[in-house]
Design an enzyme around this catalytic site. Structure first.
Site, mmCIF file in Angstrom:
data_model
loop_
_atom_site.group_PDB
_atom_site.id
_atom_site.type_symbol
_atom_site.label_atom_id
_atom_site.label_comp_id
_atom_site.label_asym_id
_atom_site.label_seq_id
_atom_site.Cartn_x
_atom_site.Cartn_y
_atom_site.Cartn_z
ATOM 1 C CG HIS A 4 8.788 41.211 -39.870
ATOM 2 N ND1 HIS A 4 8.052 42.229 -40.174
ATOM 3 C CD2 HIS A 4 9.882 40.792 -40.807
ATOM 4 C CE1 HIS A 4 8.452 42.587 -41.654
ATOM 5 N NE2 HIS A 4 9.391 41.834 -41.749
ATOM 6 C CD GLU A 5 12.584 38.402 -41.014
ATOM 7 O OE1 GLU A 5 12.068 37.892 -42.198
ATOM 8 O OE2 GLU A 5 12.726 39.796 -40.944
ATOM 9 C CG HIS B 144 8.370 37.722 -44.371
ATOM 10 N ND1 HIS B 144 7.642 38.574 -45.209
ATOM 11 C CD2 HIS B 144 9.286 38.768 -43.747
ATOM 12 C CE1 HIS B 144 7.978 39.775 -45.254
ATOM 13 N NE2 HIS B 144 9.078 39.913 -44.367
#
Length: 296
Positions: free
Chosen positions: A141-142, A145
């Site tokens: 998820h990071e 980003h």
């Protein structure tokens, strides 16, 4: 990995930056008018420029410093480095700096101005709370980003909001006395009022972008790992784990809420003005994604 560009996110980032730039021009114009001829004008201008450069080029270091995080080597955290290296290969990304923050709050965030100048930070609370599959979901998820480049946009967007908030909070210190060259008192309350309006508008623009970017990063992270259910499980575990964290720990880390995978604050008011969509909404979308994958 079949990565698809999120044009909805790109359009929102472009529109947010355009509107914030227009707001920035109006804001600077208002401050220039208010402080024209004031002895504070050069100091204010220098402060804004220095702060802007620091936000852009040292955002990763400032974010890690604010969390009390430190970069860790492969010798210190071999498993964490190995996981991130593998996920970066799957995501076709350069490996970011890896950092750990010593706090009981289970969370993670990404920071940096570009894909080549980024950092991913996890807390010790997160490492102790999640299993391996859940941790991979959070790290992916990071990295999503970083791949979406929304970290840089959020950093730039938060600059204007921070400047306006600082003037609202500390502007009264420049009031009183005859500060302009013609001997008239500088109407600082006008600058404070203008800053308040700018801060409110920029806050809601950032909030709208931030909510969408979390959905986009959830989709991206699930695409990288191929396991939406793992990220959904991690979100539920982190959200539930917040209830067991002391309030003082939550307050200490709350300034990074916009960048966390899940905000550290709780309560109705915090959720109402949260920069993130609800955990329930995010989990439901991930479960829909899981069902779509299974149908192929």
């Amino acid at each position: 990995m079949k990565w698809k560009a999120d044009w909805g996110l790109r359009a929102r980032m472009g529109l947010t930056m355009f509107l914030l730039f227009a707001l920035y021009i109006v804001f600077i114009g208002a401050l220039t008018t208010v402080f024209s001829g004031s002895r504070f004008a050069p100091m204010l201008l220098i402060g804004v420029v220095v702060f802007g450069i620091s936000q852009l080029f040292f955002s990763d270091k400032l974010a890690l410093w604010s969390m009390g995080a430190h970069e860790v080597s492969e010798d210190e955290r071999p498993d964490l480095h190995a996981t991130i290296s593998r996920l970066c290969q799957q995501a076709d990304l350069p490996k970011p700096k890896v950092a750990v923050a010593d706090t009981r709050v289970p969370n993670a965030f990404a920071t940096g101005r570009s894909q080549k100048n980024s950092a991913v930070c996890v807390t010790t609370g997160l490492l102790q709370t999640l299993n391996q599959e859940e941790l991979e979901g959070v790290l992916a998820h990071e990295l999503a980003h970083v791949k979406n480049r929304d970290v840089m946009v959020m950093t730039i967007a938060s600059f204007l909001s921070t400047i306006a908030f600082m003037i609202v909070r500390w502007g009264w210190l420049f009031g009183g006395g005859r500060n302009s060259r013609d001997g008239n008192q500088v109407p600082v309350f006008v600058a404070i009022l203008a800053s308040l309006v700018v801060w409110i508008i920029s806050y809601f623009l950032i909030r709208a972008l931030s909510r969408y970017r979390e959905f986009a990063a959830d989709r991206g992270g699930a695409t990288i790992t191929g396991k939406p259910s793992a990220l959904a499980s991690a979100l539920l575990t982190i959200d539930g784990g917040m209830d067991r964290v002391p309030q003082e720990d939550l307050r200490e880390t709350s300034e990074m809420n916009a960048f966390f995978i899940i905000p550290a604050k709780a309560g109705f008011i915090s959720k109402l003005f949260s920069t993130h969509p609800s955990t329930e909404a995010r989990v439901e979308r991930l479960r829909d994604m899981e069902r779509e994958m299974e149908s192929y």
